[in-house]
Design a protein around this motif. Structure first.
Motif, PDB file in Angstrom:
ATOM      1  N   LEU A 105     -71.650   4.884 -62.965  1.00  0.00           N
ATOM      2  CA  LEU A 105     -71.116   6.034 -62.220  1.00  0.00           C
ATOM      3  C   LEU A 105     -72.097   7.203 -62.179  1.00  0.00           C
ATOM      4  CD1 LEU A 105     -67.405   6.114 -63.429  1.00  0.00           C
ATOM      5  CD2 LEU A 105     -68.257   5.413 -61.192  1.00  0.00           C
ATOM      6  N   TRP A 106     -72.920   7.340 -63.210  1.00  0.00           N
ATOM      7  CA  TRP A 106     -73.873   8.451 -63.288  1.00  0.00           C
ATOM      8  C   TRP A 106     -74.853   8.445 -62.127  1.00  0.00           C
ATOM      9  CZ3 TRP A 106     -73.501  12.509 -66.575  1.00  0.00           C
ATOM     10  CH2 TRP A 106     -72.585  12.381 -67.620  1.00  0.00           C
ATOM     11  N   GLN A 107     -75.099   7.290 -61.535  1.00  0.00           N
ATOM     12  CA  GLN A 107     -76.030   7.194 -60.404  1.00  0.00           C
ATOM     13  C   GLN A 107     -75.506   7.913 -59.167  1.00  0.00           C
ATOM     14  OE1 GLN A 107     -77.145   3.085 -59.754  1.00  0.00           O
ATOM     15  NE2 GLN A 107     -77.088   2.680 -61.950  1.00  0.00           N
ATOM     16  N   ASN A 108     -74.218   8.162 -59.121  1.00  0.00           N
ATOM     17  CA  ASN A 108     -73.596   8.776 -57.947  1.00  0.00           C
ATOM     18  C   ASN A 108     -73.583  10.304 -57.995  1.00  0.00           C
ATOM     19  OD1 ASN A 108     -72.940   6.185 -56.943  1.00  0.00           O
ATOM     20  ND2 ASN A 108     -71.099   6.144 -58.214  1.00  0.00           N
ATOM     21  N   TYR A 109     -74.104  10.883 -59.086  1.00  0.00           N
ATOM     22  CA  TYR A 109     -73.993  12.328 -59.275  1.00  0.00           C
ATOM     23  C   TYR A 109     -75.296  12.929 -59.786  1.00  0.00           C
ATOM     24  CZ  TYR A 109     -69.134  11.108 -58.837  1.00  0.00           C
ATOM     25  OH  TYR A 109     -67.961  10.607 -58.349  1.00  0.00           O
ATOM     26  N   ALA A 110     -75.490  14.191 -59.425  1.00  0.00           N
ATOM     27  CA  ALA A 110     -76.589  14.975 -59.986  1.00  0.00           C
ATOM     28  C   ALA A 110     -75.980  15.907 -61.018  1.00  0.00           C
ATOM     29  CB  ALA A 110     -77.282  15.777 -58.892  1.00  0.00           C
ATOM     30  N   ASN A 136     -73.843  12.912 -55.171  1.00  0.00           N
ATOM     31  CA  ASN A 136     -75.036  12.696 -54.357  1.00  0.00           C
ATOM     32  C   ASN A 136     -74.680  12.541 -52.888  1.00  0.00           C
ATOM     33  OD1 ASN A 136     -76.715  12.801 -56.605  1.00  0.00           O
ATOM     34  ND2 ASN A 136     -76.586  10.607 -56.951  1.00  0.00           N
ATOM     35  N   ASN A 137     -73.507  11.999 -52.616  1.00  0.00           N
ATOM     36  CA  ASN A 137     -73.046  11.800 -51.241  1.00  0.00           C
ATOM     37  C   ASN A 137     -71.990  12.841 -50.907  1.00  0.00           C
ATOM     38  OD1 ASN A 137     -74.668   9.508 -50.834  1.00  0.00           O
ATOM     39  ND2 ASN A 137     -73.140   8.196 -51.796  1.00  0.00           N
ATOM     40  N   GLN A 138     -72.436  14.046 -50.579  1.00  0.00           N
ATOM     41  CA  GLN A 138     -71.501  15.105 -50.215  1.00  0.00           C
ATOM     42  C   GLN A 138     -70.670  14.643 -49.017  1.00  0.00           C
ATOM     43  OE1 GLN A 138     -70.815  18.159 -51.529  1.00  0.00           O
ATOM     44  NE2 GLN A 138     -72.217  17.836 -53.215  1.00  0.00           N
ATOM     45  N   GLY A 139     -69.412  15.033 -48.991  1.00  0.00           N
ATOM     46  CA  GLY A 139     -68.536  14.662 -47.887  1.00  0.00           C
ATOM     47  C   GLY A 139     -67.656  13.474 -48.200  1.00  0.00           C
ATOM     48  N   GLN A 140     -68.025  12.667 -49.191  1.00  0.00           N
ATOM     49  CA  GLN A 140     -67.205  11.518 -49.565  1.00  0.00           C
ATOM     50  C   GLN A 140     -66.277  11.842 -50.724  1.00  0.00           C
ATOM     51  OE1 GLN A 140     -69.712   8.146 -50.303  1.00  0.00           O
ATOM     52  NE2 GLN A 140     -70.316   7.942 -48.178  1.00  0.00           N
ATOM     53  N   SER A 141     -66.414  13.023 -51.278  1.00  0.00           N
ATOM     54  CA  SER A 141     -65.610  13.431 -52.419  1.00  0.00           C
ATOM     55  C   SER A 141     -64.805  14.669 -52.067  1.00  0.00           C
ATOM     56  CB  SER A 141     -66.524  13.739 -53.618  1.00  0.00           C
ATOM     57  OG  SER A 141     -65.772  14.278 -54.679  1.00  0.00           O
ATOM     58  N   GLN A 142     -63.603  14.753 -52.588  1.00  0.00           N
ATOM     59  CA  GLN A 142     -62.802  15.955 -52.397  1.00  0.00           C
ATOM     60  C   GLN A 142     -63.342  17.111 -53.230  1.00  0.00           C
ATOM     61  OE1 GLN A 142     -58.777  14.655 -53.245  1.00  0.00           O
ATOM     62  NE2 GLN A 142     -58.373  14.428 -51.076  1.00  0.00           N
ATOM     63  N   VAL A 143     -64.088  16.787 -54.275  1.00  0.00           N
ATOM     64  CA  VAL A 143     -64.683  17.807 -55.135  1.00  0.00           C
ATOM     65  C   VAL A 143     -66.161  17.910 -54.794  1.00  0.00           C
ATOM     66  CG1 VAL A 143     -65.213  18.478 -57.502  1.00  0.00           C
ATOM     67  CG2 VAL A 143     -63.014  17.413 -56.974  1.00  0.00           C
ATOM     68  N   GLU A 144     -66.598  19.082 -54.350  1.00  0.00           N
ATOM     69  CA  GLU A 144     -68.004  19.282 -54.006  1.00  0.00           C
ATOM     70  C   GLU A 144     -68.859  19.633 -55.220  1.00  0.00           C
ATOM     71  OE1 GLU A 144     -68.228  22.149 -50.856  1.00  0.00           O
ATOM     72  OE2 GLU A 144     -67.695  20.645 -49.352  1.00  0.00           O
ATOM     73  N   ARG A 145     -68.224  20.293 -56.205  1.00  0.00           N
ATOM     74  CA  ARG A 145     -68.976  20.682 -57.407  1.00  0.00           C
ATOM     75  C   ARG A 145     -67.992  20.898 -58.547  1.00  0.00           C
ATOM     76  NH1 ARG A 145     -71.439  25.364 -55.804  1.00  0.00           N
ATOM     77  NH2 ARG A 145     -70.339  26.800 -57.134  1.00  0.00           N
ATOM     78  N   LEU A 146     -68.414  20.499 -59.727  1.00  0.00           N
ATOM     79  CA  LEU A 146     -67.631  20.685 -60.938  1.00  0.00           C
ATOM     80  C   LEU A 146     -68.524  21.375 -61.953  1.00  0.00           C
ATOM     81  CD1 LEU A 146     -65.069  20.042 -62.636  1.00  0.00           C
ATOM     82  CD2 LEU A 146     -66.148  17.870 -63.234  1.00  0.00           C
ATOM     83  N   GLU A 147     -68.062  22.529 -62.472  1.00  0.00           N
ATOM     84  CA  GLU A 147     -68.823  23.266 -63.473  1.00  0.00           C
ATOM     85  C   GLU A 147     -68.057  23.266 -64.792  1.00  0.00           C
ATOM     86  OE1 GLU A 147     -69.756  27.191 -62.073  1.00  0.00           O
ATOM     87  OE2 GLU A 147     -70.950  26.431 -60.388  1.00  0.00           O
TER      88      GLU A 147
END
Length: 122
Positions: free
Chosen positions: A37-42, A55-66
């Protein structure tokens, strides 16, 4: 497993497939031990904050998690979603590894609300 989203104002309960709901968001990294799963995120880190973005913006309802930490404790979580909304969760008085009764996670759909079952029978 199903997730129930209750919108009291709209008098509606939406039922979602939990796996599909989580797998396409950065929350997947918090809920799974699957290393692929880590490959899908920065993930970036500055000070005491980790920022997770798909990494694929637009395919997730969450754009960023802090995630903000104080020592080893999670202090706050900020969720930026694809509709432009921001949700901030602040944690205090954490108790680690406490037993929680399963009944706490049971949800009963209130009477006289619209039910939108999007779980596709899962």
């Amino acid at each position: 497993m199903k997730t129930f989203y209750y919108d009291e104002f709209a008098e509606q309960v939406t039922i979602l497939d939990s796996k599909k709901l989580i797998d396409n968001t950065p929350f997947a990294l918090l809920t799974s031990a699957d290393q692929s799963l880590w490959q899908n995120y920065a993930v970036t880190h500055a000070d005491n904050t980790f920022v997770i973005t798909p990494n694929n913006q637009g395919q997730s309802q969450v754009e960023r998690l802090e995630l903000k930490f104080d020592a080893d404790a999670l202090r706050s979580m900020t969720v930026f979603d694809n509709t432009g909304q921001t949700s901030i969760y602040v944690f205090s008085k954490q108790q680690v590894n406490q037993t929680i009764d399963d009944a706490y996670f049971q949800f009963t759909i209130p009477a006289d609300v619209l039910v939108d079952d999007q779980s596709q029978g899962e």
